[in-house]
Every structure is written in structure tokens, then in C-alpha cells.
Design an enzyme around this catalytic site. Sequence first.
Site, PDB file in Angstrom:
ATOM      1  N   HIS A 243      43.661  53.059  13.621  1.00  0.00           N
ATOM      2  CA  HIS A 243      43.069  52.182  12.602  1.00  0.00           C
ATOM      3  C   HIS A 243      43.143  50.774  13.160  1.00  0.00           C
ATOM      4  O   HIS A 243      44.203  50.342  13.620  1.00  0.00           O
ATOM      5  CB  HIS A 243      43.840  52.272  11.282  1.00  0.00           C
ATOM      6  CG  HIS A 243      43.134  51.589  10.147  1.00  0.00           C
ATOM      7  ND1 HIS A 243      43.042  50.230  10.053  1.00  0.00           N
ATOM      8  CD2 HIS A 243      42.459  52.080   9.092  1.00  0.00           C
ATOM      9  CE1 HIS A 243      42.338  49.915   8.968  1.00  0.00           C
ATOM     10  NE2 HIS A 243      41.976  51.028   8.366  1.00  0.00           N
ATOM     11  N   GLU A 256      40.031  48.604   5.459  1.00  0.00           N
ATOM     12  CA  GLU A 256      38.735  48.193   5.992  1.00  0.00           C
ATOM     13  C   GLU A 256      37.879  47.485   4.939  1.00  0.00           C
ATOM     14  O   GLU A 256      36.970  46.731   5.264  1.00  0.00           O
ATOM     15  CB  GLU A 256      38.039  49.490   6.392  1.00  0.00           C
ATOM     16  CG  GLU A 256      37.014  49.402   7.434  1.00  0.00           C
ATOM     17  CD  GLU A 256      36.729  50.837   7.934  1.00  0.00           C
ATOM     18  OE1 GLU A 256      37.675  51.561   8.298  1.00  0.00           O
ATOM     19  OE2 GLU A 256      35.554  51.192   7.947  1.00  0.00           O
ATOM     20  N   ARG A 259      37.353  43.752   5.275  1.00  0.00           N
ATOM     21  CA  ARG A 259      36.201  43.353   6.096  1.00  0.00           C
ATOM     22  C   ARG A 259      34.891  43.671   5.377  1.00  0.00           C
ATOM     23  O   ARG A 259      33.976  42.861   5.355  1.00  0.00           O
ATOM     24  CB  ARG A 259      36.242  44.071   7.455  1.00  0.00           C
ATOM     25  CG  ARG A 259      37.239  43.452   8.420  1.00  0.00           C
ATOM     26  CD  ARG A 259      37.433  44.305   9.659  1.00  0.00           C
ATOM     27  NE  ARG A 259      38.277  45.464   9.369  1.00  0.00           N
ATOM     28  CZ  ARG A 259      38.119  46.682   9.885  1.00  0.00           C
ATOM     29  NH1 ARG A 259      37.130  46.927  10.707  1.00  0.00           N
ATOM     30  NH2 ARG A 259      38.936  47.654   9.568  1.00  0.00           N
ATOM     31  N   ARG A 280      35.678  52.455  13.548  1.00  0.00           N
ATOM     32  CA  ARG A 280      37.083  52.152  13.822  1.00  0.00           C
ATOM     33  C   ARG A 280      37.428  52.199  15.306  1.00  0.00           C
ATOM     34  O   ARG A 280      38.215  51.385  15.785  1.00  0.00           O
ATOM     35  CB  ARG A 280      37.961  53.148  13.067  1.00  0.00           C
ATOM     36  CG  ARG A 280      37.930  52.869  11.594  1.00  0.00           C
ATOM     37  CD  ARG A 280      38.714  53.873  10.826  1.00  0.00           C
ATOM     38  NE  ARG A 280      38.826  53.407   9.451  1.00  0.00           N
ATOM     39  CZ  ARG A 280      39.345  54.122   8.467  1.00  0.00           C
ATOM     40  NH1 ARG A 280      39.778  55.346   8.698  1.00  0.00           N
ATOM     41  NH2 ARG A 280      39.425  53.628   7.264  1.00  0.00           N
ATOM     42  N   HIS A 382      46.200  56.394  13.203  1.00  0.00           N
ATOM     43  CA  HIS A 382      45.839  56.528  11.795  1.00  0.00           C
ATOM     44  C   HIS A 382      45.398  57.919  11.379  1.00  0.00           C
ATOM     45  O   HIS A 382      45.767  58.402  10.320  1.00  0.00           O
ATOM     46  CB  HIS A 382      44.715  55.536  11.501  1.00  0.00           C
ATOM     47  CG  HIS A 382      44.344  55.454  10.052  1.00  0.00           C
ATOM     48  ND1 HIS A 382      45.270  55.207   9.068  1.00  0.00           N
ATOM     49  CD2 HIS A 382      43.153  55.581   9.422  1.00  0.00           C
ATOM     50  CE1 HIS A 382      44.656  55.181   7.888  1.00  0.00           C
ATOM     51  NE2 HIS A 382      43.376  55.418   8.078  1.00  0.00           N
ATOM     52  N   HIS A 383      44.586  58.551  12.193  1.00  0.00           N
ATOM     53  CA  HIS A 383      43.999  59.823  11.749  1.00  0.00           C
ATOM     54  C   HIS A 383      43.788  60.709  12.961  1.00  0.00           C
ATOM     55  O   HIS A 383      43.395  60.244  14.019  1.00  0.00           O
ATOM     56  CB  HIS A 383      42.656  59.551  11.061  1.00  0.00           C
ATOM     57  CG  HIS A 383      42.039  60.764  10.421  1.00  0.00           C
ATOM     58  ND1 HIS A 383      42.224  61.086   9.096  1.00  0.00           N
ATOM     59  CD2 HIS A 383      41.261  61.748  10.936  1.00  0.00           C
ATOM     60  CE1 HIS A 383      41.582  62.209   8.823  1.00  0.00           C
ATOM     61  NE2 HIS A 383      40.983  62.630   9.923  1.00  0.00           N
ATOM     62  N   ARG A 422      36.442  59.416  12.790  1.00  0.00           N
ATOM     63  CA  ARG A 422      36.166  59.536  11.361  1.00  0.00           C
ATOM     64  C   ARG A 422      35.751  58.194  10.775  1.00  0.00           C
ATOM     65  O   ARG A 422      36.380  57.178  11.053  1.00  0.00           O
ATOM     66  CB  ARG A 422      37.413  60.028  10.619  1.00  0.00           C
ATOM     67  CG  ARG A 422      37.233  60.060   9.114  1.00  0.00           C
ATOM     68  CD  ARG A 422      38.422  60.636   8.394  1.00  0.00           C
ATOM     69  NE  ARG A 422      39.601  59.798   8.445  1.00  0.00           N
ATOM     70  CZ  ARG A 422      39.800  58.696   7.720  1.00  0.00           C
ATOM     71  NH1 ARG A 422      38.863  58.259   6.898  1.00  0.00           N
ATOM     72  NH2 ARG A 422      40.927  58.016   7.815  1.00  0.00           N
TER      73      ARG A 422
END
Length: 449
Positions: A243, A256, A259, A280, A382-383, A422
Site C-alpha cells: 500500500h 487512498e 488522495r 497502488r 498490504h494485500h 488489486r
Amino acid sequence: PKDTVDVVVVGSGGAGFSASVSAHDHGAKVILIEKEPVIGGNAKLAAGGMNAAWTDQQKAKGIEDSLELMTKDTMKGGRNINDPALVDVLVSHSKGSVDWMTAMGADLSDVGRMGGASVNRTHRPTGGAGVGAHVVQVLYDNAVKRDIDMRMNTRGIEILKDDSGNVKGLLVKGMYKGYYWIKADAVILATGGFAKNNERVSKLDPKLKGFVSTNQPGATGDGIDVAGNAGAAMVDLEYIQAHPTLSVKGGVMVTEAVRGNGAILVNREGKRFVNEITTRDKAAAAILQQTGKSAYLIFDDSVRKSLSKIDKYIGLGVAPTADTLVKLGKLENIDGKALTESVARYNTFVTSGKDADFERPNLPRAINEGNYYAIEVTPGVHHTMGGVMIDSKAEVMNAKKQIIPGLYGAGEVTGGVHGANRLGGNAISDIITFGRLAGEQAAAYSKKK
Ligand code: ADP
């Protein structure tokens, strides 16, 4: 007996809860287990929102979207390696999942923008408050209302099969009860990802060695091993997302949506360097190229007022403030003169509707009202995009693409939905849609048995 059910669900994030409620509503007796002492997994931490196309909420705001456009954005964001059949499920059920959550009491009426989206399609509670906590709370309340048997501090260890290879239950370890098994026709794995397990992460992607993570402690990926030991194939494990904006001061993830609602990113030299709402992977890579491998989110009171979550960051002390950009620069050791020029130039883009420097597609508001804020950010793991291979009925498959009868997967533990990257807002959508689907399929399978 109390340890015999139709469906056992492993993991209490958004996917596990959606699966439990849906399996119950399709007539199955359900046990939900969670290895941690608390419910909610990472889903609870999700701050961005839930992507969905062609919704009533979008229509009410005059936003034109389509299933085709959401499909295109998702595939492009995932560098086109997503499994198209799974993306089709994600997109075509997205409105239905928003309606399902709304009918259960969720508020998803605010619609904002996240990176990689062509239009506003990120649904979240009014005021933009933490969508994950809200969604998990609504699902939990609905699970309680249905009297679903939920067992915390209980870890899924091994999937048990009969001689013909059909699932017949799950070996679990309860903190107090020790090892026992739950007999069930179907097991739904909803154990989330492994972003918190840096050993596993850095083996797959050495660039991420030593990175901090935005995830909760349970995101270690032991569900991947449980599935693997039962014969499940894995896809895309090497695709791990950082992230882009983890606060350097406080270690919290800055959504996010900051932004999306108008903040810009500048480096220590006070200059913008990227389209802030790119995907990302690209935003994270760009930040790592700046001095000190960090950057600053810069915004004003108008952005702050548009998103209630920002007050939390201010409350945590991670967003120093000043009434001029020069003073703000001094506080954070950013070149204040350059910063002032960058913001002024950006504001002209807002007026003209065109970002001549980085082609940022959404320019929601100028940065020139009240106080200014700066949050120093750096990427964090993050993911995890990859995981267990499933088909479009959430059935887990082996390396020969044969299904393992009675085994289902939903949410971050699975791979294929998001491809190599993602999009923000697609996780909540994923876990609710595939959780619902897995619950429905597992209940139907159990009824047939
Ligand atoms: P998703 O977003 O896909 O729903 P989450 O990360 O929100 O995933 O939730 C996954 C949950 O599963 C976490 O609460 C995690 O602690 C739990 N979990 C992970 N592995 C196991 C396991 N082996 N047994 C029980 N629960 C598990």
C-alpha cells in the site's frame, strides 16, 4: 451433536461472515471459527470502500458507470492476468452485494473514487467513515441475530476427507478445548492473506524483505497451508501489494480516499512526482524512488472536511498542520517555496480540469482553504493477490483443475480475482460477493449430500 454441522467456515473477516450468513440463509447449520481472540480480520481495517457498478447509489448521484467499465478497470489494474471468469463474478454481483449489505442495515450511500477507477464507484458510509469496521459490524450483528455458532481462539488445522476424497470435516484446535474435529459436509476457507508474515512475503518477493505491514496479526497465511495440504492448487502467490501510503510517524495506513478526495503527493523537494490516483503498485514504486523513500500527502481543510477519517489521522498526531505552506514545509523539512509553487500549479489544473504534468484523472478540489496538512508516507505490505485456486462457484480446485468436493474458498485467501495488483475498493467487494457465493454453494452442496 454440537460439533456436527452442514458447513464450517474458517475465518471471521468479511468473507467468513458473509459466507456464514449466506450459508445459514440458504438453510445450512453453520459453525464459524476464528483463531484470533477478536473477530473481523483485516476486513475490519479496510478504510477505502466497496467498489460496485451500476448501483442505485451511483444513479442517485448522477454517476454513469457500467459493468464493462468496472471489468476493464479491474483487468487493467491487475495487469490483465486476472481470471476473467472470477472478475465477471466480482463485477456482475457487485450491485447485488451492495443491496444485500444495505438490506442487512449497512450504509453505503457515499460514493468516492479510488486509484485505477475511471469513475466514482467506491461505496462507503456517509461521511466516508471506516467502511471495513462498519461492514464487519453489520455482518456480525446479522450472525448474532441468526444465532450462528461462533468460536473465537479456534484455529483450523486440517481438512478431513473420506475415502472418495470428499470433505467430511475440519480438525481444529481450541485454546481451551485443545484438538477436536468438527464434522461437516463442506468447509469454506476464508482465512485471509499473509501480508503480516514477512518471512513468507520476502521469500516470494525479496524486494519486500523487512517491510512493515498494514495488516492485523492473524494475516500469516496458515490457511494457505491448510488448503495446500488438502490438495488445493495456488495461483499468483508472487504478486504482493504494497500500500503506497503508510504513515511514517504512526504506522497507520492512510486510506487512498485522502488522495481520491483531493490530496496531492510531493517529495521532500516539494515537487509532485506521480498521478496520485494511479494504481497502488505504481504509486508505491514512485514513492520508493524519492529522497528518503518517503513522500508527503498534502491537503487543506476542504479535503479534511470531505472525509471524516482524516480527523482520526490528525488525532493520532501524524498530520502536522500550519496556516501557510511555507510554515508547513519548515515543520517537516520540505522545501516550502517549491511546495507553494507546486500547490499553486496544481490548483490551476483543478481550475482548467486538466493535469498537464501527470494526467491525474480526478481533480476534485483546489488546495487553498484554511489550514494545510502534511502526512509523511511510505509503502507497507498490504494485500496478497495470490492464493487458493477457485472456480466461479468458489469451489477450490487442485492442480489438474478438478474441484475438491466440499471445499470452498472466498476472499483474500484465494487468488485470481485481482491478478497482479488489486484496485482499492475491490477487496470489500470481493469478500462480500465471494463470501455470499461460497455460503450459498456450500449450503446447496450439503443439502444434496
Ligand atoms: P477476508 O478479507 O478475506 O475476509 P480477513 O483477513 O478479513 O480476510 O479475515 C481472515 C480471518 O481468518 C482473520 O481474522 C484471521 O485471523 C482468520 N484466520 C486465519 N487463519 C486461520 C485459521 N487457520 N483458523 C481460523 N482462523 C483463521
